[in-house]
Design an enzyme around this catalytic site. Structure first.
Site, PDB file in Angstrom:
ATOM      1  N   THR A 349     -78.043 -11.070 -87.190  1.00  0.00           N
ATOM      2  CA  THR A 349     -77.251 -10.731 -88.378  1.00  0.00           C
ATOM      3  C   THR A 349     -75.773 -10.494 -88.034  1.00  0.00           C
ATOM      4  OG1 THR A 349     -78.020  -8.487 -88.040  1.00  0.00           O
ATOM      5  CG2 THR A 349     -79.108  -9.759 -89.755  1.00  0.00           C
ATOM      6  N   ASP A 350     -74.958 -10.338 -89.084  1.00  0.00           N
ATOM      7  CA  ASP A 350     -73.516 -10.140 -88.886  1.00  0.00           C
ATOM      8  C   ASP A 350     -73.138  -8.664 -88.927  1.00  0.00           C
ATOM      9  OD1 ASP A 350     -73.129 -13.013 -89.150  1.00  0.00           O
ATOM     10  OD2 ASP A 350     -73.565 -12.683 -91.260  1.00  0.00           O
ATOM     11  N   SER A 375     -69.872  -4.010 -89.643  1.00  0.00           N
ATOM     12  CA  SER A 375     -69.946  -5.252 -90.392  1.00  0.00           C
ATOM     13  C   SER A 375     -69.020  -6.215 -89.680  1.00  0.00           C
ATOM     14  CB  SER A 375     -69.495  -5.022 -91.821  1.00  0.00           C
ATOM     15  OG  SER A 375     -69.319  -6.256 -92.441  1.00  0.00           O
ATOM     16  N   ARG A 376     -69.588  -7.280 -89.097  1.00  0.00           N
ATOM     17  CA  ARG A 376     -68.764  -8.111 -88.219  1.00  0.00           C
ATOM     18  C   ARG A 376     -67.885  -9.098 -88.973  1.00  0.00           C
ATOM     19  NH1 ARG A 376     -73.727  -8.708 -85.265  1.00  0.00           N
ATOM     20  NH2 ARG A 376     -73.961  -6.711 -84.218  1.00  0.00           N
ATOM     21  N   VAL A 377     -68.099  -9.310 -90.267  1.00  0.00           N
ATOM     22  CA  VAL A 377     -67.153 -10.137 -91.010  1.00  0.00           C
ATOM     23  C   VAL A 377     -66.555  -9.372 -92.180  1.00  0.00           C
ATOM     24  CG1 VAL A 377     -68.186 -12.373 -90.461  1.00  0.00           C
ATOM     25  CG2 VAL A 377     -68.935 -11.142 -92.489  1.00  0.00           C
TER      26      VAL A 377
END
Ligand code: ATP
Ligand code: MG
Length: 511
Positions: A349-350, A375-377
């Protein structure tokens, strides 16, 4: 030849058409054994992975199965009907089709089982289109960067772990830490958000895997009361359904979601939860005598979840232009995120929203551990106004927690430390939120602005929630234009003076 077969498989996957008849070899076989919905059949030469296999029993009833294990002499089939009716010696035959579910807007507001049959007693569903339950995920060329925020209505998430449309964000935590509740709040907010902005809603798919029927019934009831059911589909493979149904439920749900993604709409899918999905796959694999690896899961357990979650994406205009955001849920044991399935999902997941049992019992709800959540994006997809206000909030909160832990034992603190602790405690109060108390972007921005700029420093801790409510009311009644401006402009750099002005006026009346 192999090229032709591959091309053909591709055609079937994408168009759901039958195989070119010159290549199709319908073959027959016999049931050798049945365990827990997993049928082992002899014969069936030329059977393909994922192909629909029909099983005819002695009463001439036809049961549907899906081939998931191909060996030299036998084929392992998961049976989708009542497997107790299958006996050794029953005949089997391949069909040349990939298993499909009904898709379309007709399914909104309904509760369906893992293969798309309605189970809510509201009559049958007339599907106009069908899609295979397993599809290849969209490739790089078809995708677009995730830049549009998904407003969750949960202050802690929107400010620090913002989710973008098309993102995959894991919700992870121990039992009863509010994982499902976060998902339900987000669903409920999509309906409110559509009303607030007038934009089309984000359609929601809630896939319940291995849960108690009573719990799912409660969820349906709650969503109905919130008015959110009309934009939502519930796909349910409950604990009492065969493991084979629990295994295919998320794939069916994903296909239902892909309809929206491929037709220029936004959708959100929740898999509640993938731990139970992994269990069902482990059970099937053990029956199929596949070699077991770590924690007795088969070797392809990672692929099981990655091929599911890769289907959540944001597509560019040439390929449908919609998005499918995924919120898979994973249950941990004693907060151990380094177990096999949690680490797999974290890497697929991101980002993750980590729920902490200790915080939950301390009353900090939603019990989001902001230090372990990311939250990577999301940063790219966060609303500008929120970024302007709460950009540093995550760091500030981390510093506050360190300082608070350190100063527990100190008796004499200097003024700066005291002030920081004071501010941090107030921000922590702001982050608390009741269930189904979804906030709009403008309201979130206003209260964070007040908290971060010190307007709450002299308010009693137990009065913060009341302050928030009254302040938002005040802003709405006296300056509704400004609230609208924050919503539409999504930028507060030019509005700061006005917000300060409202806060000043409000503080005078608040006393
Ligand atoms: P399970 O592991 O059983 O699936 P879960 O992690 O999904 O549990 P929930 O069922 O969502 O947890 O929540 C557990 C309980 O906590 C519920 O009764 C819910 O109402 C309550 N709860 C969750 N979030 C909040 C909140 N923000 N404020 C108050 N109560 C909450
Ligand atoms: Mg739950």
């Amino acid at each position: 030849m192999i090229d032709k077969i591959l091309e053909n498989i591709d055609k079937r996957i994408h168009n759901n058409t039958s195989v070119d008849s010159s290549l199709q070899t319908y073959s027959h076989g016999k049931v050798l054994s049945v365990y827990d919905g997993v049928v082992i059949s002899s014969g069936l030469s030329g059977c393909m992975y994922g192909e629909v296999v029909e099983i005819k029993n002695e009463e001439q009833e036809t049961l549907t199965g899906i081939a998931i294990n191909l060996e030299e002499d036998t084929v392992g089939i998961i049976c989708l009907g009542d497997y107790k009716k299958v006996k050794i010696g029953n005949s089997t035959n391949t069909t040349g089709k990939i298993f499909s579910v009904g898709i379309g807007k007709q399914v909104l507001g309904r509760v369906v089982d893992a293969i798309g049959n309605p189970i809510d007693g509201k009559g049958s569903i007339e599907y106009s289109d069908y899609a295979p339950i397993e599809k290849i995920a969209p490739g790089v060329i078809t995708r677009k960067a995730v830049t549009v925020p998904l407003q969750t209505g949960i202050k802690a998430i929107d400010s620090m772990i913002a989710i973008g449309r098309g993102q995959r964000e894991l919700i992870i935590g121990d039992r009863s830490t509010g994982k499902t509740q976060i998902a339900l709040d987000i669903i409920a907010n999509q309906k409110k958000e559509a009303e607030r902005t007038g934009n089309p809603p984000v359609y929601c798919i809630y896939c319940a895997i291995g849960q108690k029927q009573s719990k799912v019934a409660q969820i349906v009831d709650k969503l109905d009361k919130m008015g959110a059911l009309e934009f939502t589909v519930i796909v349910n493979a409950s604990a009492s359904d065969p493991i084979t149904m629990q295994y295919i439920a998320p794939y069916s749900a994903c296909s239902i979601g892909e309809y929206f993604r491929d037709n220029n709409m936004d959708a959100l899918i929740i898999y509640d939860d993938l731990t139970k999905h992994a269990w069902s796959y482990r059970q099937i694999s053990l029956i199929l005598k596949r070699p077991s690896g770590r924690e007795a899961y088969p070797g392809d357990i990672f692929y099981l979840h990655s091929r599911l979650l890769e289907r959540s994406a944001r597509l560019n205009e040439n390929y449908g232009g919609g998005s499918l955001t995924a919120l898979p849920i994973i249950e941990t044991q004693a907060g151990d995120i380094s177990a096999y399935i949690p680490t797999n999902l974290i890497s697929i997941t991101d980002g993750q929203i980590f729920l902490d049992k200790d915080l939950f019992s301390l009353g900090l709800r939603p019990a989001i551990n902001t230090g372990s959540s990311v939250s990577r994006v999301g940063g790219d997809a966060q609303a500008k106004a929120m970024k302007q206000v709460a950009g540093k909030l995550k760091l500030d909160m981390a510093q506050y927690r360190d300082l608070a832990a350190f100063s527990q034992f100190a008796s004499d603190l200097d003024k700066t430390t005291k002030d920081k602790l004071n501010r941090g405690a107030r921000l922590t109060e702001i982050l608390k939120q009741d269930i189904f108390a979804c906030k709009s972007l403008a309201h979130e921005v206003l209260i964070f602005y007040a908290g971060i700029n010190g307007w709450l420093d002299n308010i009693d801790l137990n009065k913060i929630a009341e302050f928030e409510e009254k302040f938002i009311d005040f802003a709405e009644t006296t300056n509704s234009d400004l609230v609208k401006e924050i919503t539409t402009l999504k930028d507060i750099s030019t509005l700061k003076v006005k917000i300060d002005d409202i806060l000043k006026k409000f503080m005078e009346s608040y006393g």
